[in-house]
Design an enzyme around this catalytic site. Structure first.
Site, PDB file in Angstrom:
ATOM      1  N   GLU A  75       0.831  -1.210   0.000  1.00 47.94           N
ATOM      2  CA  GLU A  75       0.000   0.000   0.000  1.00 47.94           C
ATOM      3  C   GLU A  75       0.863   1.256   0.000  1.00 47.94           C
ATOM      4  O   GLU A  75       0.531   2.251  -0.642  1.00 47.94           O
ATOM      5  CB  GLU A  75      -0.937   0.010   1.216  1.00 47.94           C
ATOM      6  CG  GLU A  75      -1.935  -1.133   1.266  1.00 47.94           C
ATOM      7  CD  GLU A  75      -2.788  -1.268   0.015  1.00 47.94           C
ATOM      8  OE1 GLU A  75      -3.042  -0.239  -0.647  1.00 47.94           O
ATOM      9  OE2 GLU A  75      -3.171  -2.395  -0.324  1.00 47.94           O
ATOM     10  N   HIS A 117       1.822   2.194  -3.453  1.00 41.36           N
ATOM     11  CA  HIS A 117       0.801   3.008  -4.134  1.00 41.36           C
ATOM     12  C   HIS A 117       0.914   4.468  -3.669  1.00 41.36           C
ATOM     13  O   HIS A 117       0.894   5.391  -4.478  1.00 41.36           O
ATOM     14  CB  HIS A 117      -0.610   2.526  -3.774  1.00 41.36           C
ATOM     15  CG  HIS A 117      -0.979   1.190  -4.358  1.00 41.36           C
ATOM     16  ND1 HIS A 117      -0.879   0.910  -5.702  1.00 41.36           N
ATOM     17  CD2 HIS A 117      -1.473   0.067  -3.784  1.00 41.36           C
ATOM     18  CE1 HIS A 117      -1.293  -0.327  -5.921  1.00 41.36           C
ATOM     19  NE2 HIS A 117      -1.655  -0.867  -4.772  1.00 41.36           N
TER      20      HIS A 117
HETATM   21 ZN    ZN Z   1      -2.633  -2.685  -4.474  1.00 34.32          ZN
END
Ligand code: ZN
Length: 359
Positions: free
Chosen positions: A60, A63
């Site tokens: 995450e 991202h």
């Molecule tokens: Zn992802």
């Protein structure tokens, strides 16, 4: 979705953990004890789940950091038993940017898998081998390697809004434009989601949950994109309400309560010489009444710190902002003069009317 707890902060991003995650840990201890596992095995299993979620968190973070390069902040990263969610302030509209933001997560797992590769003694029987003995270093690292590879493969499935689906939307958007691309990716995402639910019923309950998540995610993101398209040529002036109840600085809380009861408005604006100087929300009025403030002037209790929009602002920008704040309500200004109010319900009504007219 219930409560989440902050467990830390990395690169300015709050890391939250959902309470059901504790349920997952409890479930692991319970099922291991039922199997008659010893303490070492239980500790190893818990350790493995924590290591797995560390990998999910790094995914995450991938991202988030990619989004940061394009000037998009992340509000927080939440870890749920079914995976992680990075809540970006917005999704990049440029397909090339969306492509990189979507790829950055799985790329982190590729890197982790490559780093683990020298330690795992890869035998080539990747799918045949079960998780092995987690209590041994070899077994633990092998399982962690395996699960990172699975994360990459799973995210390659083009089920929008999962990473693979975002990659698909970005690639389609380069050819067809964002509106049609989202429509197609969302339809495919929902079909695959139904597949997850059915397949999960016979194999893995987590897959059922993921399927439900994906289905509604695909649907709601598509609605938002299609609505933004309907709004693109309009400004606040086109959708704002001009018929509403206002207060003057001389009004008391009792006056505000009377006006609240007489109309359907939830928030009342205090106007002084055509300027919006404060907002009396429904909650504020009720609280002030309870606090024996019936005769108090509204200027003494009103909220002076409120967001405003300009009459010439693009409706899409206001819509995107309003969606992030439940109960958002904005006084509309033109050259500092108060002209009207706008909120999400208002914009949604405008969208509904536009949609029915364009059919
Ligand atoms: Zn992802």
């Amino acid at each position: 979705m219930g409560r989440s707890f902050q467990i830390g902060r990395i690169a300015g991003i709050k890391i939250l953990i959902h309470w059901t995650f504790l349920l997952l840990l409890g479930f692991i201890v319970f099922s291991e004890m039922r199997k008659g596992s010893d303490t070492t095995a239980i500790v190893a299993n818990i350790g493995f789940v924590l290591a797995l979620f560390l990998c999910v968190m790094l995914h995450e973070l991938g991202h988030s950091l990619a989004a940061k390069r394009y000037g998009i902040a992340t509000k927080h990263i939440t870890l749920l038993p079914i995976g992680g969610v990075a809540s970006l302030e917005r999704i990049p509209e440029d397909p090339k940017q969306e492509l990189w933001v979507a790829l950055a997560g799985p790329l982190v797992n590729v890197v982790i898998a490559l780093l683990l590769l020298p330690f795992v003694g890869f035998t080539g029987s990747f799918f045949a081998q079960s998780t092995g003995n987690l209590a041994s270093t070899q077994g633990f690292l092998y399982s962690l390697f395996r699960v990172n590879v699975i994360l990459v493969l799973f995210n390659a499935i083009p089920a929008f809004p999962m990473d693979g689906g975002r990659v698909l939307r970005a690639l389609l958007a380069m050819q067809l434009g964002r509106i049609r691309a989202t429509n197609i990716a969302s339809a495919l995402g929902r079909i695959i989601a139904v597949g997850f639910v059915f397949f999960g019923l016979f194999t893995n309950p987590f897959l059922v949950l993921i399927g439900i998540f994906v289905y509604f995610g695909a649907q709601s993101e598509n609605v938002v994109v299609q609505q933004i398209d309907l709004l693109k040529n309009y400004t606040v002036r086109d959708a704002m309400m001009t018929n509403f109840v206002t207060l003057t600085p001389a009004d008391t809380v009792k006056d505000a309560a009377d006006k609240l009861l007489s109309g359907s408005d939830q928030d009342l604006i205090v106007i002084d010489n055509d300027r919006a100087i404060g907002v009396m929300t429904r909650l504020l009025i009720i609280d002030s009444l309870r606090g024996n403030g019936r005769t108090t002037a509204v200027v003494d209790v009103m909220n002076r710190d409120f967001a405003t929009v300009q009459i010439s602002d693009r409706l899409t920008d206001v819509y995107v902002n309003a969606q992030q704040k439940p109960g958002a309500f904005y006084p509309v200004l033109e050259k500092n003069q108060f002209r009207g109010v706008i909120d999400l319900t208002n914009i949604n009504e405008f969208v509904a009317i536009r949609a029915s007219l364009s059919q």
